[in-house]
Motif scaffolding. Structure first.
Motif, PDB file in Angstrom:
ATOM      1  N   GLU A   1       0.829  -1.193   0.000  1.00  0.00           N
ATOM      2  CA  GLU A   1       0.000   0.000   0.000  1.00  0.00           C
ATOM      3  C   GLU A   1       0.870   1.251   0.000  1.00  0.00           C
ATOM      4  OE1 GLU A   1      -2.285  -0.465   3.582  1.00  0.00           O
ATOM      5  OE2 GLU A   1      -3.726  -1.787   2.616  1.00  0.00           O
ATOM      6  N   ALA A   2       0.309   2.329  -0.574  1.00  0.00           N
ATOM      7  CA  ALA A   2       0.983   3.627  -0.555  1.00  0.00           C
ATOM      8  C   ALA A   2      -0.082   4.709  -0.532  1.00  0.00           C
ATOM      9  CB  ALA A   2       1.878   3.797  -1.785  1.00  0.00           C
ATOM     10  N   GLN A   3       0.265   5.854   0.034  1.00  0.00           N
ATOM     11  CA  GLN A   3      -0.661   6.997   0.032  1.00  0.00           C
ATOM     12  C   GLN A   3      -0.781   7.573  -1.370  1.00  0.00           C
ATOM     13  OE1 GLN A   3      -2.345   6.491   3.062  1.00  0.00           O
ATOM     14  NE2 GLN A   3      -2.719   8.617   2.579  1.00  0.00           N
ATOM     15  N   SER A   4       0.343   7.867  -2.006  1.00  0.00           N
ATOM     16  CA  SER A   4       0.404   8.366  -3.379  1.00  0.00           C
ATOM     17  C   SER A   4       1.836   8.196  -3.859  1.00  0.00           C
ATOM     18  CB  SER A   4      -0.032   9.833  -3.466  1.00  0.00           C
ATOM     19  OG  SER A   4       0.845  10.649  -2.733  1.00  0.00           O
ATOM     20  N   ILE A   5       2.029   8.314  -5.178  1.00  0.00           N
ATOM     21  CA  ILE A   5       3.365   8.178  -5.752  1.00  0.00           C
ATOM     22  C   ILE A   5       3.533   9.276  -6.788  1.00  0.00           C
ATOM     23  CG2 ILE A   5       4.976   6.693  -6.997  1.00  0.00           C
ATOM     24  CD1 ILE A   5       3.272   4.282  -6.021  1.00  0.00           C
ATOM     25  N   ASN A   6       4.638  10.025  -6.681  1.00  0.00           N
ATOM     26  CA  ASN A   6       4.910  11.121  -7.599  1.00  0.00           C
ATOM     27  C   ASN A   6       6.393  11.097  -7.946  1.00  0.00           C
ATOM     28  OD1 ASN A   6       5.206  13.516  -8.971  1.00  0.00           O
ATOM     29  ND2 ASN A   6       3.991  14.715  -7.539  1.00  0.00           N
ATOM     30  N   ILE A   7       6.706  10.926  -9.235  1.00  0.00           N
ATOM     31  CA  ILE A   7       8.088  10.835  -9.700  1.00  0.00           C
ATOM     32  C   ILE A   7       8.276  11.772 -10.884  1.00  0.00           C
ATOM     33  CG2 ILE A   7       9.843   9.337 -10.723  1.00  0.00           C
ATOM     34  CD1 ILE A   7       8.546   7.003  -9.388  1.00  0.00           C
ATOM     35  N   ASP A   8       9.408  12.470 -10.928  1.00  0.00           N
ATOM     36  CA  ASP A   8       9.718  13.290 -12.097  1.00  0.00           C
ATOM     37  C   ASP A   8      10.301  12.440 -13.221  1.00  0.00           C
ATOM     38  OD1 ASP A   8       8.815  15.697 -11.078  1.00  0.00           O
ATOM     39  OD2 ASP A   8      10.746  16.173 -10.170  1.00  0.00           O
ATOM     40  N   ASN A   9      11.368  11.706 -12.942  1.00  0.00           N
ATOM     41  CA  ASN A   9      12.056  10.907 -13.957  1.00  0.00           C
ATOM     42  C   ASN A   9      12.231   9.492 -13.453  1.00  0.00           C
ATOM     43  OD1 ASN A   9      12.714  13.180 -15.778  1.00  0.00           O
ATOM     44  ND2 ASN A   9      13.955  13.848 -14.047  1.00  0.00           N
ATOM     45  N   GLY A  10      11.452   8.574 -13.986  1.00  0.00           N
ATOM     46  CA  GLY A  10      11.532   7.183 -13.572  1.00  0.00           C
ATOM     47  C   GLY A  10      10.242   6.466 -13.904  1.00  0.00           C
ATOM     48  N   ASN A  11      10.183   5.212 -13.543  1.00  0.00           N
ATOM     49  CA  ASN A  11       9.033   4.370 -13.835  1.00  0.00           C
ATOM     50  C   ASN A  11       8.329   3.964 -12.552  1.00  0.00           C
ATOM     51  OD1 ASN A  11       9.644   4.239 -16.678  1.00  0.00           O
ATOM     52  ND2 ASN A  11      11.306   2.833 -16.141  1.00  0.00           N
ATOM     53  N   ILE A  12       7.027   3.725 -12.666  1.00  0.00           N
ATOM     54  CA  ILE A  12       6.239   3.207 -11.551  1.00  0.00           C
ATOM     55  C   ILE A  12       5.691   1.849 -11.962  1.00  0.00           C
ATOM     56  CG2 ILE A  12       4.166   3.500 -10.145  1.00  0.00           C
ATOM     57  CD1 ILE A  12       4.477   6.516 -10.445  1.00  0.00           C
ATOM     58  N   MET A  13       5.930   0.847 -11.115  1.00  0.00           N
ATOM     59  CA  MET A  13       5.374  -0.492 -11.334  1.00  0.00           C
ATOM     60  C   MET A  13       4.589  -0.885 -10.095  1.00  0.00           C
ATOM     61  SD  MET A  13       8.536  -2.391 -13.377  1.00  0.00           S
ATOM     62  CE  MET A  13       8.890  -3.309 -11.943  1.00  0.00           C
ATOM     63  N   LEU A  14       3.306  -1.139 -10.296  1.00  0.00           N
ATOM     64  CA  LEU A  14       2.441  -1.575  -9.204  1.00  0.00           C
ATOM     65  C   LEU A  14       2.107  -3.043  -9.435  1.00  0.00           C
ATOM     66  CD1 LEU A  14       0.017   1.489  -9.100  1.00  0.00           C
ATOM     67  CD2 LEU A  14       2.141   1.152  -7.837  1.00  0.00           C
TER      68      LEU A  14
ATOM     69  N   ILE B   1      -1.243   8.563  -8.688  1.00  0.00           N
ATOM     70  CA  ILE B   1       0.142   8.361  -9.100  1.00  0.00           C
ATOM     71  C   ILE B   1       0.433   9.292 -10.271  1.00  0.00           C
ATOM     72  CG2 ILE B   1       0.254   6.004  -8.244  1.00  0.00           C
ATOM     73  CD1 ILE B   1      -0.036   4.993 -11.058  1.00  0.00           C
ATOM     74  N   GLN B   2       1.688   9.783 -10.302  1.00  0.00           N
ATOM     75  CA  GLN B   2       2.059  10.745 -11.338  1.00  0.00           C
ATOM     76  C   GLN B   2       3.517  10.571 -11.718  1.00  0.00           C
ATOM     77  OE1 GLN B   2       0.740  14.770 -10.784  1.00  0.00           O
ATOM     78  NE2 GLN B   2       2.565  15.601 -11.742  1.00  0.00           N
ATOM     79  N   VAL B   3       3.771  10.590 -13.035  1.00  0.00           N
ATOM     80  CA  VAL B   3       5.124  10.533 -13.582  1.00  0.00           C
ATOM     81  C   VAL B   3       5.232  11.606 -14.659  1.00  0.00           C
ATOM     82  CG1 VAL B   3       6.754   9.168 -14.936  1.00  0.00           C
ATOM     83  CG2 VAL B   3       5.421   8.070 -13.174  1.00  0.00           C
ATOM     84  N   THR B   4       6.345  12.322 -14.663  1.00  0.00           N
ATOM     85  CA  THR B   4       6.562  13.300 -15.725  1.00  0.00           C
ATOM     86  C   THR B   4       7.261  12.647 -16.914  1.00  0.00           C
ATOM     87  OG1 THR B   4       6.676  15.082 -14.118  1.00  0.00           O
ATOM     88  CG2 THR B   4       7.603  15.529 -16.280  1.00  0.00           C
ATOM     89  N   ASN B   5       8.360  11.963 -16.671  1.00  0.00           N
ATOM     90  CA  ASN B   5       9.121  11.299 -17.733  1.00  0.00           C
ATOM     91  C   ASN B   5       9.345   9.846 -17.335  1.00  0.00           C
ATOM     92  OD1 ASN B   5       9.641  13.689 -19.356  1.00  0.00           O
ATOM     93  ND2 ASN B   5      10.958  14.321 -17.670  1.00  0.00           N
ATOM     94  N   GLY B   6       8.458   8.965 -17.742  1.00  0.00           N
ATOM     95  CA  GLY B   6       8.594   7.555 -17.410  1.00  0.00           C
ATOM     96  C   GLY B   6       7.310   6.807 -17.703  1.00  0.00           C
TER      97      GLY B   6
ATOM     98  N   VAL C   1      -4.399   8.836 -12.365  1.00  0.00           N
ATOM     99  CA  VAL C   1      -3.145   8.339 -12.930  1.00  0.00           C
ATOM    100  C   VAL C   1      -2.722   9.374 -13.964  1.00  0.00           C
ATOM    101  CG1 VAL C   1      -2.045   6.514 -14.265  1.00  0.00           C
ATOM    102  CG2 VAL C   1      -3.750   5.936 -12.521  1.00  0.00           C
ATOM    103  N   ILE C   2      -1.564  10.019 -13.733  1.00  0.00           N
ATOM    104  CA  ILE C   2      -1.138  11.145 -14.570  1.00  0.00           C
ATOM    105  C   ILE C   2       0.245  10.864 -15.151  1.00  0.00           C
ATOM    106  CG2 ILE C   2      -0.648  13.624 -14.615  1.00  0.00           C
ATOM    107  CD1 ILE C   2      -2.484  13.855 -12.118  1.00  0.00           C
ATOM    108  N   ASN C   3       0.383  11.105 -16.458  1.00  0.00           N
ATOM    109  CA  ASN C   3       1.661  10.938 -17.134  1.00  0.00           C
ATOM    110  C   ASN C   3       1.796  12.034 -18.184  1.00  0.00           C
ATOM    111  OD1 ASN C   3       4.055   9.936 -18.191  1.00  0.00           O
ATOM    112  ND2 ASN C   3       3.363   7.809 -18.184  1.00  0.00           N
ATOM    113  N   ALA C   4       3.031  12.326 -18.558  1.00  0.00           N
ATOM    114  CA  ALA C   4       3.252  13.334 -19.591  1.00  0.00           C
ATOM    115  C   ALA C   4       3.876  12.728 -20.841  1.00  0.00           C
ATOM    116  CB  ALA C   4       4.130  14.468 -19.064  1.00  0.00           C
ATOM    117  N   SER C   5       4.848  11.842 -20.678  1.00  0.00           N
ATOM    118  CA  SER C   5       5.586  11.410 -21.868  1.00  0.00           C
ATOM    119  C   SER C   5       5.825   9.916 -21.970  1.00  0.00           C
ATOM    120  CB  SER C   5       6.934  12.130 -21.920  1.00  0.00           C
ATOM    121  OG  SER C   5       7.712  11.777 -20.804  1.00  0.00           O
ATOM    122  N   GLY C   6       5.330   9.116 -21.044  1.00  0.00           N
ATOM    123  CA  GLY C   6       5.588   7.680 -21.097  1.00  0.00           C
ATOM    124  C   GLY C   6       4.328   6.873 -21.330  1.00  0.00           C
TER     125      GLY C   6
END
Length: 128
Positions: free
Chosen positions: A13-26, A36-41, A55-60
């Protein structure tokens, strides 16, 4: 987190996940109480995962496995200026049969969507 990958293991479990550069695997049956949010990943959402927020993403790519539930929206933000100049590939949103998005798909940039029959859930915020 600014740089790095995050993996939430089975039944974690997690409250939220926010990463600028990287990947998220659930992994299977993980639970995120927020978004959850990723800018580049990339974002990979495993089987029977529950995400209570957006679920928010910009470029992946975003991949949503069967049985996963997203209570919020799936949002593709406009890539930043530098990322849009460097990023030549159009990201792909893949939603497996049996996955559920309670909200809508909000697109602020072009993406590929698999399967294509999800058009009724999409709101376009850019000129096509």
């Amino acid at each position: 987190m600014t740089n790095g990958n995050v993996q939430l293991d089975k039944h974690s479990e997690a409250q939220s996940i926010n990463i600028d550069n990287g990947n998220i695997m659930l992994m299977e049956k993980a639970h995120v109480y927020g978004g959850i949010q990723v800018t580049n990943g990339n974002i990979e959402i495993g089987e029977s995962v529950l995400i209570e927020g957006n679920v928010i993403n910009a470029s992946g790519d975003i991949t949503i496995a069967s049985g996963a539930t997203i209570l919020g929206d799936v949002i593709y933000r406009h890539a930043g200026y530098l990322a849009s100049k460097l990023e030549k590939d159009i990201p792909t949103l893949t939603i497996s049969d049996g996955a559920k998005i309670v909200g809508t798909i909000q697109l602020y940039r072009p993406i590929h969507i698999e399967p294509k029959h999800l058009q009724s859930q999409i709101t376009y915020h850019y000129k096509q």
